[in-house]
Design a protein around this motif. Structure first.
Motif, PDB file in Angstrom:
ATOM      1  N   ARG A 212       0.817  -1.218   0.000  1.00 20.61           N
ATOM      2  CA  ARG A 212       0.000   0.000   0.000  1.00 20.61           C
ATOM      3  C   ARG A 212       0.854   1.273   0.000  1.00 20.61           C
ATOM      4  NH1 ARG A 212      -5.365  -1.078   1.590  1.00 20.61           N
ATOM      5  NH2 ARG A 212      -5.652  -3.312   1.909  1.00 20.61           N
ATOM      6  N   CYS A 213       2.036   1.194   0.603  1.00 22.92           N
ATOM      7  CA  CYS A 213       2.920   2.357   0.726  1.00 22.92           C
ATOM      8  C   CYS A 213       3.399   2.812  -0.664  1.00 22.92           C
ATOM      9  CB  CYS A 213       4.125   1.967   1.594  1.00 22.92           C
ATOM     10  SG  CYS A 213       5.354   3.253   1.748  1.00 22.92           S
ATOM     11  N   HIS A 214       3.461   4.128  -0.896  1.00 25.80           N
ATOM     12  CA  HIS A 214       3.933   4.641  -2.187  1.00 25.80           C
ATOM     13  C   HIS A 214       5.430   4.446  -2.368  1.00 25.80           C
ATOM     14  CE1 HIS A 214       0.320   7.565  -2.825  1.00 25.80           C
ATOM     15  NE2 HIS A 214       0.045   6.324  -3.149  1.00 25.80           N
ATOM     16  N   GLU A 215       6.146   4.213  -1.264  1.00 19.91           N
ATOM     17  CA  GLU A 215       7.602   4.045  -1.290  1.00 19.91           C
ATOM     18  C   GLU A 215       8.278   5.185  -2.049  1.00 19.91           C
ATOM     19  OE1 GLU A 215       9.207   0.084  -1.744  1.00 19.91           O
ATOM     20  OE2 GLU A 215       7.197  -0.739  -1.509  1.00 19.91           O
ATOM     21  N   CYS A 216       7.875   6.389  -1.729  1.00 17.12           N
ATOM     22  CA  CYS A 216       8.404   7.563  -2.418  1.00 17.12           C
ATOM     23  C   CYS A 216       9.693   8.048  -1.751  1.00 17.12           C
ATOM     24  CB  CYS A 216       7.375   8.673  -2.418  1.00 17.12           C
ATOM     25  SG  CYS A 216       6.846   9.150  -0.772  1.00 17.12           S
ATOM     26  N   ASP A 217      10.190   7.280  -0.775  1.00 16.50           N
ATOM     27  CA  ASP A 217      11.421   7.598  -0.054  1.00 16.50           C
ATOM     28  C   ASP A 217      11.262   8.839   0.823  1.00 16.50           C
ATOM     29  OD1 ASP A 217      14.004   6.932   0.663  1.00 16.50           O
ATOM     30  OD2 ASP A 217      14.865   8.360  -0.755  1.00 16.50           O
ATOM     31  N   SER A 218      10.025   9.127   1.190  1.00 13.92           N
ATOM     32  CA  SER A 218       9.794  10.274   2.071  1.00 13.92           C
ATOM     33  C   SER A 218       8.532   9.994   2.882  1.00 13.92           C
ATOM     34  CB  SER A 218       9.643  11.543   1.229  1.00 13.92           C
ATOM     35  OG  SER A 218       9.313  12.619   2.066  1.00 13.92           O
ATOM     36  N   CYS A 219       8.705   9.294   4.005  1.00 11.82           N
ATOM     37  CA  CYS A 219       7.550   8.893   4.804  1.00 11.82           C
ATOM     38  C   CYS A 219       7.032  10.090   5.606  1.00 11.82           C
ATOM     39  CB  CYS A 219       7.943   7.763   5.755  1.00 11.82           C
ATOM     40  SG  CYS A 219       6.610   7.253   6.844  1.00 11.82           S
ATOM     41  N   ALA A 220       5.760  10.392   5.457  1.00  9.08           N
ATOM     42  CA  ALA A 220       5.165  11.533   6.170  1.00  9.08           C
ATOM     43  C   ALA A 220       4.979  11.231   7.656  1.00  9.08           C
ATOM     44  CB  ALA A 220       3.818  11.877   5.542  1.00  9.08           C
ATOM     45  N   ILE A 221       4.968   9.977   8.016  1.00 16.26           N
ATOM     46  CA  ILE A 221       4.779   9.627   9.426  1.00 16.26           C
ATOM     47  C   ILE A 221       6.090   9.816  10.201  1.00 16.26           C
ATOM     48  CG2 ILE A 221       3.946   7.855  11.032  1.00 16.26           C
ATOM     49  CD1 ILE A 221       2.688   6.453   8.583  1.00 16.26           C
ATOM     50  N   GLU A 222       7.217   9.586   9.509  1.00 15.76           N
ATOM     51  CA  GLU A 222       8.521   9.611  10.196  1.00 15.76           C
ATOM     52  C   GLU A 222       8.753  10.895  11.003  1.00 15.76           C
ATOM     53  OE1 GLU A 222      11.954  10.097   7.857  1.00 15.76           O
ATOM     54  OE2 GLU A 222      13.266   9.013   9.233  1.00 15.76           O
ATOM     55  N   PRO A 223       8.584  12.081  10.392  1.00 17.17           N
ATOM     56  CA  PRO A 223       8.833  13.294  11.193  1.00 17.17           C
ATOM     57  C   PRO A 223       7.763  13.542  12.255  1.00 17.17           C
ATOM     58  CG  PRO A 223       8.060  13.871   8.996  1.00 17.17           C
ATOM     59  CD  PRO A 223       8.280  12.390   8.990  1.00 17.17           C
ATOM     60  N   ALA A 224       6.591  12.943  12.080  1.00 13.20           N
ATOM     61  CA  ALA A 224       5.500  13.172  13.035  1.00 13.20           C
ATOM     62  C   ALA A 224       5.607  12.262  14.259  1.00 13.20           C
ATOM     63  CB  ALA A 224       4.159  12.943  12.339  1.00 13.20           C
ATOM     64  N   CYS A 225       6.302  11.142  14.095  1.00  8.26           N
ATOM     65  CA  CYS A 225       6.329  10.135  15.170  1.00  8.26           C
ATOM     66  C   CYS A 225       7.128  10.642  16.383  1.00  8.26           C
ATOM     67  CB  CYS A 225       6.949   8.836  14.657  1.00  8.26           C
ATOM     68  SG  CYS A 225       7.063   7.579  15.948  1.00  8.26           S
ATOM     69  N   PRO A 226       6.478  10.777  17.532  1.00  3.00           N
ATOM     70  CA  PRO A 226       7.171  11.302  18.711  1.00  3.00           C
ATOM     71  C   PRO A 226       8.172  10.324  19.320  1.00  3.00           C
ATOM     72  CG  PRO A 226       4.927  10.667  19.275  1.00  3.00           C
ATOM     73  CD  PRO A 226       5.064  10.471  17.797  1.00  3.00           C
ATOM     74  N   GLU A 227       8.059   9.044  18.939  1.00  2.00           N
ATOM     75  CA  GLU A 227       8.942   8.023  19.509  1.00  2.00           C
ATOM     76  C   GLU A 227      10.093   7.655  18.566  1.00  2.00           C
ATOM     77  OE1 GLU A 227       8.329   7.142  22.572  1.00  2.00           O
ATOM     78  OE2 GLU A 227       6.445   8.245  22.646  1.00  2.00           O
ATOM     79  N   ASN A 228      10.190   8.338  17.432  1.00  2.00           N
ATOM     80  CA  ASN A 228      11.176   7.974  16.398  1.00  2.00           C
ATOM     81  C   ASN A 228      11.088   6.493  16.054  1.00  2.00           C
ATOM     82  OD1 ASN A 228      12.310  10.585  16.187  1.00  2.00           O
ATOM     83  ND2 ASN A 228      13.466  10.217  18.073  1.00  2.00           N
ATOM     84  N   ALA A 229       9.860   6.020  15.967  1.00  2.00           N
ATOM     85  CA  ALA A 229       9.651   4.589  15.738  1.00  2.00           C
ATOM     86  C   ALA A 229       9.619   4.220  14.255  1.00  2.00           C
ATOM     87  CB  ALA A 229       8.345   4.148  16.404  1.00  2.00           C
ATOM     88  N   ILE A 230       9.611   5.223  13.379  1.00  2.00           N
ATOM     89  CA  ILE A 230       9.677   4.925  11.947  1.00  2.00           C
ATOM     90  C   ILE A 230      11.151   4.909  11.556  1.00  2.00           C
ATOM     91  CG2 ILE A 230       8.952   5.582   9.619  1.00  2.00           C
ATOM     92  CD1 ILE A 230       6.607   4.864  11.431  1.00  2.00           C
ATOM     93  N   VAL A 231      11.651   3.739  11.248  1.00  2.00           N
ATOM     94  CA  VAL A 231      13.084   3.577  10.981  1.00  2.00           C
ATOM     95  C   VAL A 231      13.287   2.982   9.589  1.00  2.00           C
ATOM     96  CG1 VAL A 231      13.691   3.284  13.411  1.00  2.00           C
ATOM     97  CG2 VAL A 231      13.068   1.279  12.070  1.00  2.00           C
TER      98      VAL A 231
END
Lengths: 198, 138
Positions: A159-178
């Motif tokens: 489902r992910c566009h894999e555009c190499d720029s995850c919009a969730i990453e900067p929003a995640c307060p736990e830095n859990a998007i790695v």
């Protein structure tokens, strides 16, 4: 003499620029290669199941989905991720409300079926990904000690566009998007970024 | 039986294997050759003898006299059952950390129950109450 000097300076400057361009190009190629060999994924240890995966993904229905690890699941009748255990109990003592607001957590009886006593049955819990919006309520409810911690959130690459720029990453307060190595790549080609596999 | 992170087992003097079947909220019995030999327990939130919540009991130990000691999470508590599955005694959640996922159990030849609390990092010893066969805290 002045002509010779300026020629030398010109050659030195040119060589320096060629070197810079070469190093920069190599760095860009390496960075691009590193990015193409890795993908974004949720680190389940850091993840707080805070609902931001649902609201921050660029897709209308988030690419982040709940996933059940069956080897850790208890297959219980009273699953806190399935039932809202704080809701009013029915005549059997089971809660009447469900945890998932999308009703995306489905269950079916597996193994030998005891029609008379549902307590004797095992229940397999799966996620309907067409309904799951990645809110993480089930993941939170499944966490120990109430649950076994078998549910976690995962970015679905289908489902992910894999555009190499995850919009969730900067929003995640736990830095859990790695970033993790692309699943399925041979180890030699994998980079050591991220600490989770899928 | 579907084993998961809550699987625990013990063997009694007659070589009957006891295992936590936490998905069914039961204590299951097996022979050494793997034949099911019954069990006891069911899910329930009202009666003390029932097992509550998700995936209970999580731990067990069998005493020399055939009594079965079980441990549950949420709320963390220990119960003593007869070999037939009748509830004999309860060691309540006030003795253990509520975050305990496992309470490690052992029973010695005198019937003393040793309970390891991995959150508080302590082992508590409970003695059988005189005459009742149940466990009582000391």
């Amino acid at each position: 003499m002045s002509d010779q000097t300026s020629r030398r300076e010109f050659l030195e400057r040119s060589a320096r620029w060629v070197g810079f361009i070469g190093i920069g190009g190599a760095a860009a190629v390496l960075a691009r290669r590193a990015a193409s060999d890795t993908v974004f994924q949720v680190d389940p240890v850091r993840c707080a199941a805070c609902d931001l995966c649902r609201t921050s993904c660029v897709l209308s229905l988030s690419a982040v989905k709940a996933v059940n690890t069956f080897s850790q699941c208890g297959y219980c009748q009273l699953c806190p991720a399935y039932y809202d255990v704080a809701s009013q109990p029915d005549a059997m003592g089971l809660p009447t409300g469900k945890t998932c607001p999308q009703d995306a957590l489905k269950r079916r009886i597996v193994g030998d079926v005891d029609e008379e006593d549902p307590n004797n049955n095992y229940y397999e819990y799966t996620i309907d990904e067409a309904l799951c919006d990645g809110c993480g309520k089930c993941v939170k409810a499944c966490r120990p000690p109430a649950g076994n911690g078998s549910l976690h959130l995962e970015i679905r690459y289908s489902r992910c566009h894999e555009c190499d720029s995850c919009a969730i990453e900067p929003a995640c307060p736990e830095n859990a998007i790695v970033r993790i190595p692309v699943p399925g790549l041979p180890p030699a080609e994998q980079h050591s970024e991220g600490n989770q596999t899928t | 039986m579907l084993p998961n992170g809550s699987l625990d087992m013990d063997v009694d003097a007659k070589n009957i294997v006891y295992a936590t079947d936490s998905g069914r909220h039961r204590v299951a019995r097996w022979t050494l050759s793997g034949t099911p030999a019954g069990g006891f327990g069911k899910f329930g939130q009202a009666k003390l003898e029932d097992f509550v919540g998700c995936c209970n009991p999580v731990n067990l130990a069998v005493a020399r006299d055939g009594k079965i000691v079980t441990a549950e999470k949420v709320a963390a508590r220990v119960k003593v059952y007869s070999a037939a599955g009748d509830l004999l005694g309860l060691i309540g959640p006030e003795y253990f950390d509520p975050k305990c996922l496992h309470l490690h159990l052992a029973v010695d030849s005198r019937g003393r129950i040793f309970v390891g609390d991995p959150v508080r990092l302590e082992i508590q010893v409970f003695y059988p109450a005189a005459g009742s066969g149940a466990a009582a805290s000391v």
